[in-house]
Design a protein around this motif. Sequence first.
Motif, PDB file in Angstrom:
ATOM      1  N   PRO A  38       0.745  -1.036  -0.143  1.00 21.46           N
ATOM      2  CA  PRO A  38       0.068  -0.026   0.078  1.00 21.46           C
ATOM      3  C   PRO A  38       0.886   1.491   0.236  1.00 21.46           C
ATOM      4  O   PRO A  38       0.284   2.425  -0.319  1.00 21.46           O
ATOM      5  CB  PRO A  38      -0.891  -0.129   1.299  1.00 21.46           C
ATOM      6  N   GLU A 113     -12.152   2.875 -13.684  1.00 17.40           N
ATOM      7  CA  GLU A 113     -13.205   2.544 -12.379  1.00 17.40           C
ATOM      8  C   GLU A 113     -12.754   1.296 -11.761  1.00 17.40           C
ATOM      9  O   GLU A 113     -12.877   1.408 -10.317  1.00 17.40           O
ATOM     10  CB  GLU A 113     -14.503   2.608 -12.915  1.00 17.40           C
ATOM     11  N   ARG A 116      -9.601   1.586  -9.728  1.00 19.62           N
ATOM     12  CA  ARG A 116      -9.839   2.341  -8.568  1.00 19.62           C
ATOM     13  C   ARG A 116     -10.490   1.549  -7.382  1.00 19.62           C
ATOM     14  O   ARG A 116      -9.960   1.672  -6.324  1.00 19.62           O
ATOM     15  CB  ARG A 116     -10.680   3.638  -8.701  1.00 19.62           C
ATOM     16  N   ASP A 117     -11.467   0.746  -7.722  1.00 20.72           N
ATOM     17  CA  ASP A 117     -12.215  -0.076  -6.727  1.00 20.72           C
ATOM     18  C   ASP A 117     -11.325  -1.219  -6.224  1.00 20.72           C
ATOM     19  O   ASP A 117     -11.451  -1.363  -4.961  1.00 20.72           O
ATOM     20  CB  ASP A 117     -13.464  -0.383  -7.350  1.00 20.72           C
ATOM     21  N   LYS A 119      -8.192  -1.078  -5.916  1.00 19.65           N
ATOM     22  CA  LYS A 119      -7.151  -0.628  -5.015  1.00 19.65           C
ATOM     23  C   LYS A 119      -7.862  -0.194  -3.656  1.00 19.65           C
ATOM     24  O   LYS A 119      -7.388  -0.407  -2.545  1.00 19.65           O
ATOM     25  CB  LYS A 119      -6.375   0.777  -5.163  1.00 19.65           C
ATOM     26  N   ARG A 120      -9.003   0.319  -3.714  1.00 12.48           N
ATOM     27  CA  ARG A 120      -9.694   0.590  -2.652  1.00 12.48           C
ATOM     28  C   ARG A 120      -9.884  -0.694  -1.633  1.00 12.48           C
ATOM     29  O   ARG A 120      -9.662  -0.495  -0.504  1.00 12.48           O
ATOM     30  CB  ARG A 120     -11.128   1.390  -2.899  1.00 12.48           C
ATOM     31  N   CYS A 121     -10.232  -1.900  -2.459  1.00 10.69           N
ATOM     32  CA  CYS A 121     -10.503  -3.123  -1.607  1.00 10.69           C
ATOM     33  C   CYS A 121      -9.090  -3.517  -0.927  1.00 10.69           C
ATOM     34  O   CYS A 121      -9.396  -3.929   0.196  1.00 10.69           O
ATOM     35  CB  CYS A 121     -11.056  -4.046  -2.519  1.00 10.69           C
ATOM     36  N   ASP A 123      -6.740  -1.618   0.021  1.00 13.91           N
ATOM     37  CA  ASP A 123      -6.275  -0.645   1.066  1.00 13.91           C
ATOM     38  C   ASP A 123      -7.128  -1.021   2.249  1.00 13.91           C
ATOM     39  O   ASP A 123      -6.871  -0.842   3.516  1.00 13.91           O
ATOM     40  CB  ASP A 123      -6.364   0.709   0.627  1.00 13.91           C
ATOM     41  N   GLU A 124      -8.321  -1.367   2.040  1.00 10.85           N
ATOM     42  CA  GLU A 124      -9.369  -1.511   3.151  1.00 10.85           C
ATOM     43  C   GLU A 124      -9.205  -2.693   4.047  1.00 10.85           C
ATOM     44  O   GLU A 124      -9.039  -2.872   5.111  1.00 10.85           O
ATOM     45  CB  GLU A 124     -10.763  -1.557   2.561  1.00 10.85           C
ATOM     46  N   ASN A 143     -14.586  -7.980   0.162  1.00  9.24           N
ATOM     47  CA  ASN A 143     -13.595  -7.134  -0.411  1.00  9.24           C
ATOM     48  C   ASN A 143     -12.841  -8.244  -1.392  1.00  9.24           C
ATOM     49  O   ASN A 143     -12.310  -7.841  -2.455  1.00  9.24           O
ATOM     50  CB  ASN A 143     -12.540  -6.346   0.514  1.00  9.24           C
ATOM     51  N   ARG A 146     -14.710  -9.130  -4.356  1.00  9.42           N
ATOM     52  CA  ARG A 146     -14.714  -8.071  -5.286  1.00  9.42           C
ATOM     53  C   ARG A 146     -13.377  -8.067  -5.825  1.00  9.42           C
ATOM     54  O   ARG A 146     -13.311  -7.686  -7.408  1.00  9.42           O
ATOM     55  CB  ARG A 146     -14.804  -6.804  -4.710  1.00  9.42           C
ATOM     56  N   HIS A 150     -12.526  -8.122  -9.971  1.00 12.33           N
ATOM     57  CA  HIS A 150     -12.033  -7.189 -10.816  1.00 12.33           C
ATOM     58  C   HIS A 150     -10.523  -7.798 -11.228  1.00 12.33           C
ATOM     59  O   HIS A 150     -10.297  -7.576 -12.655  1.00 12.33           O
ATOM     60  CB  HIS A 150     -11.471  -6.377  -9.802  1.00 12.33           C
TER      61      HIS A 150
END
Length: 215
Positions: A38, A113, A116-117, A119-121, A123-124, A143, A146, A150
């Motif tokens: 991260p 898009e 981005r999602d 990477k968000r998953c 990081d979460e 996550n 997901r 992806h």
Amino acid sequence: MLYQKLLPATSPYVVYTSTTSGSFPIHKHHEIELIYSPANTVVELDLGDDKLSVCGGELAVVGTLTPHGTSVEEDTCEIMVLELGPVFLKEHFQELSDLNLSNPKIDLTEDDEIIRDLKRCLDEIYAMYRKKTKKDELLIIGNIYRICSHIIKLKSSEQASKSKKDAKKLKKALNYIHTNYANKITLDETASMVGYSKGNFCKAFKSATGLSFHA
């Protein structure tokens, strides 16, 4: 080479996080492995014939039973590794296993898009797993699913794009062979003409035509 058994029946997936340098020798396992930093940590990924640097902002996907080793030389680092097996992913494990991972990296800095999602998953999961609270378990699992969805979309799209480029190059080579079949045509000359190495050209040619170049 070490065969590493990672996932017991009671733990269908595993998340590892590390903030220290170190290395792991070349090994293989049935699980699919995701390697992510991260921050700006560089992970050196050894795939035997290929050696890659996985930088911050990149995700590496190592396929099932793929020999690989890792090393990190930085004193302070942030790394997350996810190990995913068939018990957790069920029939979707095969979808991931069937992906072409000749390029195992995914650039998470692209303005897309899905990326981005993705990477968000990641990081979460990293943030939640470091806290290690039970209430986050379902969010982590959601996550991970997901992320896998992806990866399948991105790698499938990448492969379709590569196949289209390969087909265009091979059409040029086949037209050249058809026009010049009465003359001496060499493998070096034809591969170079379409921008392939000899090895890659032979593989692509055999895959597309069912024949070797010389045949």
